[in-house]
Design a protein around this motif. Structure first.
Motif, short mmCIF file in Angstrom:
data_model
loop_
_atom_site.label_atom_id
_atom_site.label_comp_id
_atom_site.label_asym_id
_atom_site.label_seq_id
_atom_site.Cartn_x
_atom_site.Cartn_y
_atom_site.Cartn_z
N GLU A 1 37.59 54.83 17.65
CA GLU A 1 37.79 55.27 16.27
C GLU A 1 38.38 56.67 16.18
N LEU A 2 38.43 57.38 17.31
CA LEU A 2 39.02 58.72 17.33
C LEU A 2 40.45 58.72 17.85
N TYR A 3 40.92 57.58 18.35
CA TYR A 3 42.25 57.52 18.94
C TYR A 3 43.34 57.80 17.90
N PRO A 4 44.43 58.44 18.31
CA PRO A 4 45.63 58.44 17.47
C PRO A 4 46.33 57.10 17.59
N VAL A 5 47.28 56.86 16.72
CA VAL A 5 47.93 55.55 16.69
C VAL A 5 48.73 55.29 17.96
N THR A 6 49.19 56.35 18.63
CA THR A 6 49.95 56.15 19.86
C THR A 6 49.09 55.51 20.95
N VAL A 7 47.83 55.91 21.02
CA VAL A 7 46.93 55.30 22.01
C VAL A 7 46.61 53.87 21.61
N GLY B 1 47.59 44.31 9.93
CA GLY B 1 46.38 43.70 9.39
C GLY B 1 45.11 44.14 10.09
N ASP B 2 45.24 44.97 11.11
CA ASP B 2 44.08 45.44 11.85
C ASP B 2 43.56 46.74 11.23
N PRO B 3 42.32 46.79 10.72
CA PRO B 3 41.79 48.03 10.13
C PRO B 3 41.79 49.21 11.10
N MET B 4 41.62 48.94 12.40
CA MET B 4 41.61 50.01 13.37
C MET B 4 42.97 50.70 13.47
N PHE B 5 44.05 49.93 13.21
CA PHE B 5 45.38 50.53 13.21
C PHE B 5 45.47 51.62 12.15
N ALA C 1 59.19 55.58 12.50
CA ALA C 1 59.48 55.53 11.06
C ALA C 1 59.10 56.79 10.31
N PRO C 2 57.88 57.35 10.47
CA PRO C 2 57.54 58.55 9.70
C PRO C 2 58.43 59.75 10.01
N ILE C 3 58.74 59.97 11.29
CA ILE C 3 59.57 61.11 11.67
C ILE C 3 60.98 60.94 11.11
N ILE C 4 61.51 59.72 11.19
CA ILE C 4 62.85 59.47 10.65
C ILE C 4 62.87 59.66 9.14
N SER C 5 61.77 59.33 8.48
CA SER C 5 61.70 59.49 7.02
C SER C 5 61.65 60.96 6.61
N VAL C 6 61.01 61.80 7.42
CA VAL C 6 60.87 63.22 7.08
C VAL C 6 62.12 64.01 7.43
N TYR D 1 45.97 55.51 12.59
CA TYR D 1 47.14 56.12 11.97
C TYR D 1 46.72 57.35 11.17
N GLY D 2 45.60 57.24 10.47
CA GLY D 2 45.08 58.40 9.75
C GLY D 2 44.71 59.53 10.70
N ASN D 3 44.15 59.18 11.87
CA ASN D 3 43.85 60.20 12.87
C ASN D 3 45.11 60.92 13.32
N THR D 4 46.18 60.17 13.52
CA THR D 4 47.44 60.77 13.94
C THR D 4 47.96 61.77 12.91
N VAL D 5 47.90 61.38 11.64
CA VAL D 5 48.34 62.30 10.57
C VAL D 5 47.49 63.56 10.58
N LEU D 6 46.17 63.40 10.69
CA LEU D 6 45.27 64.55 10.70
C LEU D 6 45.54 65.45 11.90
N TYR D 7 45.64 64.85 13.09
CA TYR D 7 45.88 65.64 14.29
C TYR D 7 47.21 66.38 14.21
N THR D 8 48.23 65.70 13.71
CA THR D 8 49.55 66.32 13.65
C THR D 8 49.58 67.48 12.67
N VAL D 9 48.98 67.30 11.50
CA VAL D 9 48.99 68.37 10.49
C VAL D 9 48.21 69.58 10.97
N VAL D 10 46.99 69.35 11.48
CA VAL D 10 46.16 70.47 11.93
C VAL D 10 46.78 71.16 13.14
N ALA D 11 47.24 70.38 14.11
CA ALA D 11 47.82 70.97 15.32
C ALA D 11 49.09 71.75 15.00
#
Length: 313
Positions: A244-250, A89-93, A289-294, A97-107
């Motif tokens: 706002e730049l953090y990945p979800v892990t942070v 329920g936290d918008p920052m989450f 969850a995302p890694i297990i799903s892929v 999470y979107g940052n993590t997807v972006l960082y992972t795809v680009v990296a």
């Protein structure tokens, strides 16, 4: 046409070798016992491997009282999703999470481009300076500049609080580079020579011949890089100062660190206690969850990729 020609192959084998070998060689008793023992051992190993994961899932959906008393094993007790509601329920989450997807795809894209091209070049024995470049790459596996010089370098280049601080410093894994180099070294040279005769240059051979036939190693490397970048948090923790730049892990790391200090104006005391009790399990589950799903979609390539280099020309 003789009778032996039209006779069923199994019947012909039975006539020549006897009925006991039809369908294959019979296993000895000792080999049969070994197979059963091996199967039982693998089942035990699989259970021991899955137990921690199942325990995390159970804790993620259990209530605070059962978790703190150590009564949660494989089945959730006192079903509760308060922590999921708190986190999701936290918008920052979702922003992180979107940052993590972006960082992972680009990296991963940058890492695969650099690793593939570098490995393909190193696989050519006629490359001038090949030994030097291999030695230089291997040297970095054992020695590096250290944390402070890296921090100064990233800051001097103006990459702090940018995506480049996340995706560029670890763009090439030397281990993955050596695996791909080994694969390309065993690639059939006849195909490359035929493509060269047809008029393709080096880049055309790599793009149109080598890469389409290298799906196994590419899928394996994509998996390795994606998992590494998805789970990475220390680089972002070091070079990013804005939440706002953090990945979800942070974000989840900070949530774990401050779980016991939830904002009393926004949460009831009971809910805050519940969040603190199983926040670790929930955060680990949300990250995995995302890694297990892929993984099931690239499993067939991964299985082939782990056998790279086992078969020589």
């Amino acid at each position: 046409m003789t009778n032996n020609t039209i006779l069923d192959p199994r019947k012909r084998a039975a006539r020549i070798f006897g009925p006991s070998v039809v369908g294959g060689i019979r296993d000895s008793r000792s080999y049969t016992a070994f197979r059963w023992l091996n199967a039982a051992l693998l089942v035990v190993i699989c259970f021991l491997t899955l137990y921690p994961f199942l325990n995390i899932v159970a804790q993620a959906f259990s209530s605070e009282a059962f978790i703190n008393s150590g009564q949660v094993n494989l089945v959730p007790r006192g079903f509760n999703i308060s922590t999921f509601s708190y986190v999701l329920g936290d918008p920052m989450f979702w922003r992180n999470y979107g940052n993590t997807v972006l960082y992972t795809v680009v990296a991963t894209a940058i890492a695969m481009f650099l690793t593939t091209t570098f490995a393909y070049a190193l696989s050519k024995h006629h490359l001038k300076g090949r030994t030097f470049f291999i030695g230089l790459a291997v040297f970095t596996m054992f020695f590096n500049g250290g944390l402070i010089p890296n921090y100064i370098l990233i800051s001097t280049l103006g990459m702090k609080n940018t995506i480049w601080a996340i995706v560029l410093p670890n763009a090439i894994s030397v281990f993955n580079l050596l695996v791909m180099k080994s694969f390309f070294e065993n690639f059939p040279t006849d195909l490359e020579e035929a493509a060269a005769i047809d008029g393709l240059n080096t880049y055309g051979i790599l793009a149109r011949v080598v890469l389409p036939l290298s799906k196994a190693v590419i899928a394996t490397m994509v998996l390795f890089y994606a998992v590494s970048f998805w789970n990475s948090w220390f680089t972002a923790f070091l070079y990013l100062d804005r939440s706002e730049l953090y990945p979800v892990t942070v974000y989840l790391r900070n949530l774990i660190a401050g779980a016991t200090a939830a904002d009393p104006s926004a949460q009831q005391a009971g809910e805050a206690t519940q969040v603190a009790s199983n926040v670790k399990a929930v955060t680990m589950l949300l990250i995995m969850a995302p890694i297990i799903s892929v993984y099931p979609f690239i499993q067939k390539y991964f299985v082939s990729g782990v056998m790279l280099g086992s078969v020589k020309q």
